[in-house]
Scaffold this motif. Structure first.
Motif, short mmCIF file in Angstrom:
data_model
loop_
_atom_site.label_atom_id
_atom_site.label_comp_id
_atom_site.label_asym_id
_atom_site.label_seq_id
_atom_site.Cartn_x
_atom_site.Cartn_y
_atom_site.Cartn_z
N ALA A 15 -16.05 -13.68 75.19
CA ALA A 15 -17.09 -13.18 73.97
C ALA A 15 -18.38 -13.71 74.23
CB ALA A 15 -16.40 -13.98 72.84
N THR A 16 -18.60 -14.93 75.16
CA THR A 16 -19.91 -15.32 75.26
C THR A 16 -20.65 -14.91 76.43
OG1 THR A 16 -18.68 -17.29 76.52
CG2 THR A 16 -19.28 -17.39 73.98
N GLU A 17 -19.72 -14.05 77.15
CA GLU A 17 -20.51 -13.32 78.45
C GLU A 17 -20.32 -14.34 79.60
OE1 GLU A 17 -23.74 -11.11 77.64
OE2 GLU A 17 -22.58 -9.60 76.55
N ALA A 18 -19.55 -15.22 79.76
CA ALA A 18 -19.17 -16.08 80.72
C ALA A 18 -18.05 -15.55 81.50
CB ALA A 18 -18.82 -17.55 80.35
N TRP A 19 -18.21 -14.44 82.54
CA TRP A 19 -17.20 -13.68 82.86
C TRP A 19 -16.40 -14.51 84.04
CZ3 TRP A 19 -21.87 -10.83 81.94
CH2 TRP A 19 -21.76 -10.05 80.70
N LEU A 20 -17.09 -15.28 84.81
CA LEU A 20 -16.06 -15.99 85.58
C LEU A 20 -15.18 -17.20 85.02
CD1 LEU A 20 -15.49 -16.79 88.46
CD2 LEU A 20 -17.48 -18.69 88.53
N ASP A 21 -15.53 -17.86 83.97
CA ASP A 21 -14.78 -18.56 82.99
C ASP A 21 -13.63 -17.68 82.37
OD1 ASP A 21 -16.13 -20.96 84.26
OD2 ASP A 21 -17.51 -20.75 82.22
N ALA A 22 -14.06 -16.67 81.97
CA ALA A 22 -13.10 -15.69 81.16
C ALA A 22 -12.21 -15.13 82.28
CB ALA A 22 -13.87 -14.32 80.82
N MET A 49 -17.37 -7.44 85.76
CA MET A 49 -18.64 -8.18 85.73
C MET A 49 -18.86 -9.05 86.94
SD MET A 49 -19.80 -6.23 83.35
CE MET A 49 -21.35 -7.00 82.94
N LEU A 50 -17.89 -9.31 87.61
CA LEU A 50 -17.83 -10.32 88.95
C LEU A 50 -17.96 -9.25 90.08
CD1 LEU A 50 -15.37 -13.07 87.58
CD2 LEU A 50 -17.80 -13.22 87.64
N GLY A 51 -17.95 -8.03 89.95
CA GLY A 51 -17.90 -7.44 91.24
C GLY A 51 -16.62 -7.37 92.03
N ARG A 232 -27.38 -14.34 82.27
CA ARG A 232 -25.93 -14.37 82.52
C ARG A 232 -25.63 -14.58 84.02
NH1 ARG A 232 -28.04 -11.53 79.08
NH2 ARG A 232 -26.89 -10.83 77.07
N PRO A 233 -25.81 -15.97 84.41
CA PRO A 233 -25.63 -16.48 85.93
C PRO A 233 -24.38 -16.30 86.31
CG PRO A 233 -25.80 -18.28 84.30
CD PRO A 233 -26.07 -17.09 83.44
N GLN A 234 -23.33 -15.83 85.73
CA GLN A 234 -21.88 -15.83 86.35
C GLN A 234 -21.99 -14.26 86.79
OE1 GLN A 234 -18.94 -17.16 83.86
NE2 GLN A 234 -19.39 -19.39 84.39
N MET A 235 -22.92 -13.33 86.16
CA MET A 235 -22.64 -11.92 86.56
C MET A 235 -22.87 -11.62 87.73
SD MET A 235 -24.07 -8.82 84.03
CE MET A 235 -25.84 -9.06 84.44
N VAL A 236 -22.12 -10.66 88.49
CA VAL A 236 -22.41 -10.18 89.82
C VAL A 236 -22.82 -8.89 89.74
CG1 VAL A 236 -21.46 -9.82 92.28
CG2 VAL A 236 -21.27 -12.11 90.94
N GLU A 268 -27.31 -11.33 99.53
CA GLU A 268 -26.45 -12.19 99.52
C GLU A 268 -25.25 -12.00 98.17
OE1 GLU A 268 -28.63 -15.56 98.43
OE2 GLU A 268 -29.46 -15.56 100.70
N ARG A 269 -25.87 -11.00 97.13
CA ARG A 269 -25.11 -10.96 96.15
C ARG A 269 -23.84 -9.56 96.37
NH1 ARG A 269 -24.48 -13.60 91.30
NH2 ARG A 269 -26.58 -14.33 90.39
N PHE A 270 -24.16 -8.82 97.35
CA PHE A 270 -23.52 -7.67 97.83
C PHE A 270 -22.22 -8.34 98.79
CE2 PHE A 270 -27.43 -4.89 96.94
CZ PHE A 270 -26.60 -4.36 95.82
N ALA A 271 -22.90 -9.33 99.71
CA ALA A 271 -21.64 -9.90 100.28
C ALA A 271 -20.83 -10.73 99.41
CB ALA A 271 -22.56 -11.10 101.34
N GLN A 272 -20.88 -11.06 98.16
CA GLN A 272 -19.95 -11.60 97.54
C GLN A 272 -18.95 -10.72 97.12
OE1 GLN A 272 -21.65 -13.94 94.22
NE2 GLN A 272 -23.44 -14.75 95.46
N GLY A 273 -18.85 -9.56 97.21
CA GLY A 273 -17.80 -8.62 97.00
C GLY A 273 -18.22 -7.23 96.43
N VAL A 274 -19.42 -7.10 96.03
CA VAL A 274 -19.72 -5.82 95.50
C VAL A 274 -19.60 -4.63 96.61
CG1 VAL A 274 -21.56 -4.55 94.38
CG2 VAL A 274 -21.16 -6.68 93.67
#
Length: 554
Positions: A15-22, A49-51, A232-236, A268-274
């Protein structure tokens, strides 16, 4: 921590858009006891949202099955649509078609009138517009909008309206389409749409504005997307592509170090799994462009090659790099191939300016080929009504005019390009245009204005770190020859054109209203600058290098 706590935590974080924690909380709860369909959808969206595309699809597949078991066919169909959408954009066309077909069959058998019928129109309008059938795409998106309004579904309604705007622009109704796009931006920023739809609309619109070469809209949408991502720093999922677009906008605006940093962070972001290799290639290409302009050929080549490995053709940057390295034939062969291969206006508009530049370079410029490319570019710019393309086309016309020895036309078009780029807030492009203005002024005998223009351009290049351009301007400021006219002054070009036309010294003197002695002196200067020893050789040189066309000719 017990299962209930993990579940509560996961829902709250979503609900708070903290997607990694969610994702972590919901995954822990699911490991202890399988989640229900609603929570599986939350888990899937968090993964998106985490890719984490595979986890996204797996969650939706499980939710789909549970909804079917519960007799909730519309909810199951909604899952099927988004599974198909994911498959489609990951290149799995058969699987995408299968999921869309399954959704249609389930709804037909169920018989209920529901909003999911509108969601099943998404692949329909994507196929229509992707195939260039903008009228059918517009009608289908309008139908989707109507269904979204009827069921008060903001996601469907505004996704469809956004697609209507894209179709309208491509049907030539640019003002009407852009107004709809602008309205969509207001709604997106209000937070009325779900995170996935919000990200899709942001990214699709920016790509759409890039195809339009609409820099002002691209800047606004990119800034809006950047602010959303930074909050939204957890968003990829949309951070990588956001950074690619931001890098391009920053480069245009003259913030080259920041642009380079954004392009690197995108990789670097794409290397994380997108799983978006083309976007990764775009990020490398943007790095290559900045390295090339700042005079780092080795780094530029590495970046261009990485772009190519990712499936993004690194043109025209790679061809321009070869030109800068002195490999003129290789550059010409590459840009000719690229232009002949691409037929769509947006693709050709990217390549044609480099084609003009490369064709005019070297000892044997293809002035007619460059002129033809400049003419094509102007036609595309006028058809699309893009300020960026109109500025680019003006610069290309100025280059061609200069190569033809028409300093007056080069000055006019060069100033048009300079002022247009200033309005667009693109300092590098504006400075390049000022160099042409300076050369034209020098050729017309106005050395003071030429010196002022060169100094102004040099200051911009130096501030940007554009080393090759600084070196070029320094050479010109020292009185180096203007390569496109082979060092001849405007008066010498006039004399040479008359010689090439077969006129005698007396006839030249009469036409130009100068003495025969002055004509003879100009001829000796021409012979020396061109490295020839006779009128015949000078005439041949003039014809071969496109120096015999009269002022004002196109």
């Amino acid at each position: 921590m017990d299962t209930d706590s993990d579940l509560v935590r996961g829902r709250a974080c979503y609900a708070t858009e903290a997607w990694l924690d969610a994702f972590e909380g919901l995954s822990a709860a699911d490991a202890a006891a399988p989640l229900g369909a609603c929570d599986l959808e939350l888990l899937a969206r968090s993964a998106y949202m985490l890719g984490l595309d595979d986890a996204y699809v797996t969650g939706l597949e499980r939710a789909h099955a549970l909804w079917l078991d519960a007799g909730e066919v519309p909810r199951a169909v909604r899952c099927a649509v988004w599974i198909g959408h994911s498959m489609l954009f990951r290149g799995h066309g058969a699987r995408a078609s299968g999921w869309f077909s399954l959704g249609e069959r389930l709804l037909k058998a169920d018989g209920r009138d529901c909003v999911e019928r509108g969601y099943l129109l998404i692949p329909v309008w994507l196929g229509q517009m992707g195939g260039g059938d903008w009228r059918s795409g517009l009608a289908t998106a309008a139908e989707g909008t109507e269904i979204g309004e009827r069921f008060h579904d903001a996601d469907l309604m505004w996704l469809a309206r956004h697609e209507q705007g894209r179709a309208l622009v491509n049907l030539g109704r640019v003002h009407e389409g852009l107004r709809l796009v602008d309205e969509t931006l207001v709604v997106v920023e209000s937070g009325a749409l779900s995170p996935i739809i919000r990200g899709i609309v942001y990214c699709n619109t920016i790509a759409f504005c890039r195809d339009l070469f609409d820099l002002s809209h691209e800047r606004e949408w990119t800034e809006a997307l950047t602010q959303w991502c930074e909050g939204r720093p957890q968003m990829v999922a949309h951070n990588g592509l956001c950074l690619v677009h931001r890098a391009e906008v920053l480069q245009y605006g003259g913030a080259w170090p920041e642009a380079l940093d954004a392009a690197r962070r995108a990789c670097e972001r794409f290397a994380q799994g997108v799983l978006n290799q083309i976007a990764r290639g775009q990020a490398f290409y943007r790095q290559g462009e900045i390295h090339r302009l700042q005079g780092r050929p080795a780094e530029a080549e590495i970046a261009y090659r990485e772009a190519g490995r990712s499936g993004f053709e690194p043109q025209p940057g790679f061809a321009l790099l070869r030109l800068a390295e002195g490999h003129e034939e290789a550059a010409a062969a590459t840009i000719r191939r690229a232009v002949s291969e691409h037929t769509r206006e947006p693709e050709r508009a990217v390549l044609l300016p480099a084609y003009v530049e490369i064709m005019l370079a070297g000892a044997h410029p293809d002035v007619d080929g460059a002129a033809g490319a400049a003419h094509q570019l102007r036609a595309i710019a006028e058809h699309r009504g893009s300020d960026v393309l109109l500025a680019t086309a003006a610069y290309s016309r100025a280059c061609v005019a200069w190569a033809k020895g028409d300093a007056g036309a080069a000055l006019t078009a060069g100033r048009q390009a300079w002022h247009a780029w200033l309005e667009l807030g693109a300092p590098y492009e504006a400075a390049r245009a000022r160099v042409l203005v300076a050369l034209a002024c020098r050729s017309l005998g106005d050395e003071d204005t030429s010196a002022l223009e060169l100094q102004a351009a040099r200051e911009v290049f130096a501030g940007l770190g554009a080393g090759p351009d600084v070196a070029h301007v320094d050479s010109l400021a020292r009185g180096g020859p203007a390569p496109d006219t082979h060092g001849l002054s405007a008066r010498e070009l006039e004399v040479l054109r008359e010689v090439a036309g077969g006129a005698s010294n007396r006839q030249i003197a009469a036409v130009l209203v100068i003495s025969e002695h002055t004509v003879a002196r100009h001829l000796q200067n021409i012979f020396g600058k061109l490295g020839v020893s006779s009128r015949t050789a000078a005439s041949t040189f003039a014809w071969e290098h496109g120096l015999v066309r009269g002022a004002g000719q196109e």
